[in-house]
Design an enzyme around this catalytic site. Sequence first.
Site, short mmCIF file in Angstrom:
data_model
loop_
_atom_site.label_atom_id
_atom_site.label_comp_id
_atom_site.label_asym_id
_atom_site.label_seq_id
_atom_site.Cartn_x
_atom_site.Cartn_y
_atom_site.Cartn_z
N ARG A 91 -53.77 77.74 97.67
CA ARG A 91 -53.84 79.09 98.25
C ARG A 91 -54.96 79.26 99.25
NH1 ARG A 91 -51.34 83.81 94.82
NH2 ARG A 91 -50.30 82.38 93.43
N ARG A 125 -53.82 91.91 97.03
CA ARG A 125 -53.24 90.55 96.94
C ARG A 125 -52.64 90.15 98.29
NH1 ARG A 125 -49.43 91.65 92.06
NH2 ARG A 125 -48.49 89.65 92.55
N ARG A 156 -46.31 93.47 84.96
CA ARG A 156 -47.47 92.58 85.01
C ARG A 156 -48.71 93.40 85.30
NH1 ARG A 156 -46.57 87.34 88.69
NH2 ARG A 156 -48.46 88.10 89.67
N LYS A 162 -41.29 83.33 94.90
CA LYS A 162 -41.64 81.93 94.59
C LYS A 162 -41.19 81.57 93.17
CE LYS A 162 -46.08 82.57 95.22
NZ LYS A 162 -46.09 84.00 95.60
N ARG A 195 -40.40 94.69 89.42
CA ARG A 195 -40.42 93.50 88.55
C ARG A 195 -40.76 93.88 87.11
NH1 ARG A 195 -43.75 88.47 90.38
NH2 ARG A 195 -45.37 90.02 90.69
P1 AP5 Z 1 -41.04 86.57 92.02
O1 AP5 Z 1 -40.12 85.40 92.06
O2 AP5 Z 1 -41.67 86.92 90.73
O3 AP5 Z 1 -42.14 86.44 93.19
P2 AP5 Z 1 -43.44 85.54 93.30
O4 AP5 Z 1 -43.51 85.05 94.71
O5 AP5 Z 1 -43.47 84.52 92.21
O6 AP5 Z 1 -44.52 86.67 93.12
P3 AP5 Z 1 -45.87 86.66 92.30
O7 AP5 Z 1 -46.29 88.10 92.21
O8 AP5 Z 1 -45.75 85.88 91.04
O9 AP5 Z 1 -46.80 85.93 93.30
P4 AP5 Z 1 -48.33 85.95 93.31
O10 AP5 Z 1 -48.62 84.83 94.22
O11 AP5 Z 1 -48.94 87.25 93.68
O12 AP5 Z 1 -48.71 85.79 91.78
P5 AP5 Z 1 -49.05 84.54 90.88
O13 AP5 Z 1 -48.54 84.78 89.54
O14 AP5 Z 1 -48.74 83.28 91.57
O15 AP5 Z 1 -40.22 87.83 92.59
C1 AP5 Z 1 -40.78 89.13 92.57
C2 AP5 Z 1 -39.71 90.15 92.13
O16 AP5 Z 1 -38.65 90.18 93.10
C3 AP5 Z 1 -39.03 89.79 90.80
O17 AP5 Z 1 -38.78 90.99 90.12
C4 AP5 Z 1 -37.71 89.12 91.21
O18 AP5 Z 1 -36.69 89.32 90.26
C5 AP5 Z 1 -37.39 89.82 92.53
N1 AP5 Z 1 -36.74 88.95 93.50
C6 AP5 Z 1 -37.03 87.64 93.77
N2 AP5 Z 1 -36.25 87.18 94.76
C7 AP5 Z 1 -35.47 88.24 95.17
C8 AP5 Z 1 -34.47 88.41 96.17
N3 AP5 Z 1 -34.11 87.41 96.98
N4 AP5 Z 1 -33.87 89.63 96.30
C9 AP5 Z 1 -34.24 90.65 95.49
N5 AP5 Z 1 -35.17 90.56 94.52
C10 AP5 Z 1 -35.78 89.36 94.36
O19 AP5 Z 1 -50.66 84.67 90.83
C11 AP5 Z 1 -51.25 85.76 90.14
C12 AP5 Z 1 -52.75 85.74 90.33
O20 AP5 Z 1 -53.30 84.52 89.79
C13 AP5 Z 1 -53.23 85.77 91.79
O21 AP5 Z 1 -53.29 87.09 92.30
C14 AP5 Z 1 -54.62 85.14 91.64
O22 AP5 Z 1 -55.51 86.07 91.10
C15 AP5 Z 1 -54.37 84.05 90.61
N6 AP5 Z 1 -53.95 82.77 91.23
C16 AP5 Z 1 -52.72 82.19 91.17
N7 AP5 Z 1 -52.73 81.02 91.84
C17 AP5 Z 1 -53.98 80.86 92.33
C18 AP5 Z 1 -54.61 79.84 93.11
N8 AP5 Z 1 -53.93 78.77 93.54
N9 AP5 Z 1 -55.90 80.01 93.41
C19 AP5 Z 1 -56.63 81.07 92.98
N10 AP5 Z 1 -56.09 82.07 92.24
C20 AP5 Z 1 -54.77 81.98 91.93
MG MG Z 2 -44.72 84.13 90.59
#
Ligand code: AP5
Ligand code: MG
Length: 216
Positions: free
Chosen positions: A88, A171, A160, A13, A127
């Site tokens: 979410r 997660r 992270r 994402k 990552r």
């Molecule tokens: P990346 O692009 O970083 O993936 P992502 O989908 O953004 O993954 P996240 O881990 O950030 O998602 P998440 O939803 O768990 O965490 P968030 O920060 O939103 O890609 C991942 C890796 O793959 C990278 O190294 C990238 O380079 C590589 N990659 C990408 N595309 C690729 C491809 N096509 N091929 C190969 N490699 C590739 O949330 C964190 C925490 O915050 C949650 O766990 C929760 O506790 C809280 N939180 C966030 N939002 C909410 C909400 N709305 N409500 C309640 N709690 C929330």
């Molecule tokens: Mg992210």
Amino acid sequence: MRIILLGTPGGGKGTQAKLICEHFDIPHISTGDIFRGKIKEGTPEGKEISEYTGKGQLVPDRLTIALVEERLKKDDCKKGFLLDGFPRDEKQAQALDVIMNNKHEQINFVFLIDVPKEIIIDRILGRRVCPKCGESYHVKYNPPKESGSCDVCGTSLIHRADDQEDIILDRLAIYNRSTEPILKFYEEKGILHKIKGDGRIPEIFAQISGVLSKTQ
Ligand code: AP5
Ligand code: MG
């Protein structure tokens, strides 16, 4: 253009959000990034948030919804925006609907980046992120120019805090339980686009921008 990006943790994402927002010149609103910013500030609110994110659990809806509502009031959102990782769960999806209705606006596109589980773990474990500017890399698939250093600001890259295998599994379970059910909500509105997310980064971007450009 008002966009939501949904998908499993580590599904890409953030990576796609950056490309979309640069290309279409709209602000990137990531609740995960907002929370990491608050934790870094070390405020009581940040401490409360880290108790949830540290275990891979969802931050309570009241806090999350209030932060998003505040962010959407900013002037830069008038030209559109991209929400990365929000909503979410059902409560957040309903709250967003109310916020949009009150503004006489609507979400135009919801993209689900669909990636098989084996690939997700590999992506998350590889990552690396910059603790200073937030730039994200992957040791194999998107490496920095100089190993271990951020291309943008030169700071040493880190894992992270929630990118450990046991937390990743939690997660993923929370995603399946809370987030997957809201896909139906957007499917029924006719705005959900499922994107095959196991290809290379530019290929996935081409799929998404193809949908966005067609309807501009
Ligand atoms: P990346 O692009 O970083 O993936 P992502 O989908 O953004 O993954 P996240 O881990 O950030 O998602 P998440 O939803 O768990 O965490 P968030 O920060 O939103 O890609 C991942 C890796 O793959 C990278 O190294 C990238 O380079 C590589 N990659 C990408 N595309 C690729 C491809 N096509 N091929 C190969 N490699 C590739 O949330 C964190 C925490 O915050 C949650 O766990 C929760 O506790 C809280 N939180 C966030 N939002 C909410 C909400 N709305 N409500 C309640 N709690 C929330
Ligand atoms: Mg992210």
